[in-house]
Design an enzyme around this catalytic site. Structure first.
Site, PDB file in Angstrom:
ATOM      1  N   ASP A  62      19.154  13.766   4.345  1.00  0.00           N
ATOM      2  CA  ASP A  62      19.322  12.314   4.150  1.00  0.00           C
ATOM      3  C   ASP A  62      19.832  11.926   5.389  1.00  0.00           C
ATOM      4  OD1 ASP A  62      19.432  10.050   3.076  1.00  0.00           O
ATOM      5  OD2 ASP A  62      21.142  10.210   1.903  1.00  0.00           O
ATOM      6  N   ASP A  98      17.384  13.978  -6.813  1.00  0.00           N
ATOM      7  CA  ASP A  98      18.784  14.673  -6.184  1.00  0.00           C
ATOM      8  C   ASP A  98      19.701  14.066  -6.729  1.00  0.00           C
ATOM      9  OD1 ASP A  98      20.867  13.206  -3.899  1.00  0.00           O
ATOM     10  OD2 ASP A  98      18.477  12.456  -4.087  1.00  0.00           O
TER      11      ASP A  98
END
Length: 372
Positions: free
Chosen positions: A92, A265
């Site tokens: 990320d 996620d």
């Protein structure tokens, strides 16, 4: 090097199964990704993680930049060698920290200046720097830097943040020079359909290997989450993997898959596991509760994870009540395995043409009961 292969489509919904090919292996979709923020899924070794059926994990650029630093990770041979994980890794960008550390940052069109939560020093992240960090980390998938505003922001402020996200995406694309790493763009726009559509079309125009939808499950009403899940996919390319960020509840995963999302996620499996809460179908069992003291059954009799095969609720209750580290590991392992089992069951149901957007295969009345 990166290819998304759609292997089957659902006749009742927009769900599909697929294979996302990466340099470090394939990801069978739909698939849940465990979160390993600091190049570790908390309390779980890479070998244990493999036993759950995990095929791809997420790590965080911002936190790894602060500690131990991307240069050290690169020196070790990259993030896969560093953490001894041979399968795909997605990093990320740190855009979520723009949201979660809002009181500690200052945002401009050039980037974000953070106050380091560790030592109070100042850290500046630009879209260019974020990409360079991820290139050094060596993840399979790098995420573009985005501005994730709070859900309480008004439409004008959301639109301003969206323009910034789009400008940063262009800078990320210009900076990214790593053929064995895919770059995903992120769709933002809050709860506003007009902005979500605009962002989805803009992000899709770059023909990136995959697209994520962010700014979801950041405190907004469930109805707003469902609205984004239902609305945005129609503006995304069919032949790219679609990643819905921050979603880990069974209901939302099922709805998202029904609308054509592929990858998910969430920190919930390990966060709840560390506090003694285990997943059982669509329930959550607080194993700290005294009612489990003499319960010698496993968390889930139908689960084949190492925890359920080897340990009782009574033993897990004992570990959690005495703050034993093994307790958080065993429950976290089960929770991750549970979500992976769920997405695997969805895949089977899609192929067998018995998937629905309220998928609940543990119910004996379900036409998809055989998948569970």
């Amino acid at each position: 090097m990166f290819e998304f292969e759609i292997t089957s489509n659902c006749s009742n919904t927009k769900a599909r199964t697929g294979i996302f090919h990466t340099p470090n292996g394939k990801v069978n979709t739909p698939k849940f990704m465990p979160v390993g923020t600091m190049a570790t899924v908390k309390g779980i070794s890479s070998k244990q993680l493999t036993s759950t059926g995990s095929e791809m994990i997420l790590s965080n650029t911002f936190h790894l930049h602060l500690q131990p630093g991307e240069k050290l990770v690169k020196e070790s041979g990259g993030i896969h060698n560093f953490m001894n994980w041979s399968k795909p890794i997605l990093t990320d960008s740190g855009g979520y920290q723009v949201f979660s550390l809002a009181k500690l940052n200052n945002i401009s069109d050039k980037g974000v200046e953070f106050k380091n939560p560790r030592d109070g020093s100042h850290v500046f992240l630009s879209p260019e720097k974020v990409i360079k960090i991820q290139m050094d980390l060596g993840s399979d998938v790098a995420m573009a830097f985005d501005h994730c505003p709070p859900h309480t922001a008004n439409e004008n402020d959301i639109e301003d943040s969206l323009q910034r996200t789009h400008s940063w995406l262009e800078k990320c694309i210009e900076t990214h020079q790593k053929s064995n790493q895919a770059l995903f763009g992120i769709v933002q726009g809050g709860k506003y359909p007009r902005l979500r559509e605009y962002s989805a079309k803009f992000t899709s125009s770059f023909d990136l290997p995959g697209i994520a939808v962010g700014g979801v499950s950041v405190g907004e009403a469930v109805e707003d989450i469902h609205s984004v899940i239902n609305y945005v996919p129609k503006f995304l390319p069919i032949n790219k993997p679609r990643y819905l960020m921050g979603i880990g509840s069974l209901r939302e995963i099922s709805l998202a898959v029904a609308n054509g999302f592929d990858i998910f996620d969430c920190v919930l499996p390990t966060r709840l596991g560390r506090h003694g809460t285990a997943f059982l179908n669509d329930e959550r069992l607080n194993l700290r509760n005294a009612r489990f003291k003499n319960d010698f059954s496993p968390i889930d009799k139908t689960c084949k994870c190492e925890t359920c095969k080897s340990y009782s609720r009574a033993y897990l209750h004992h570990l959690i009540r005495n703050d034993e580290i093994l307790g958080l590991t065993l429950i976290s392992l089960h929770n991750i395995a549970h979500l992976l089992r769920f997405t695997n069951a969805i895949s089977t149901a899609i192929k067998d043409n018995c998937f629905t957007n309220d998928f609940a295969p543990w119910k004996t009345s379900s036409i998809a009961h055989h998948t569970w």
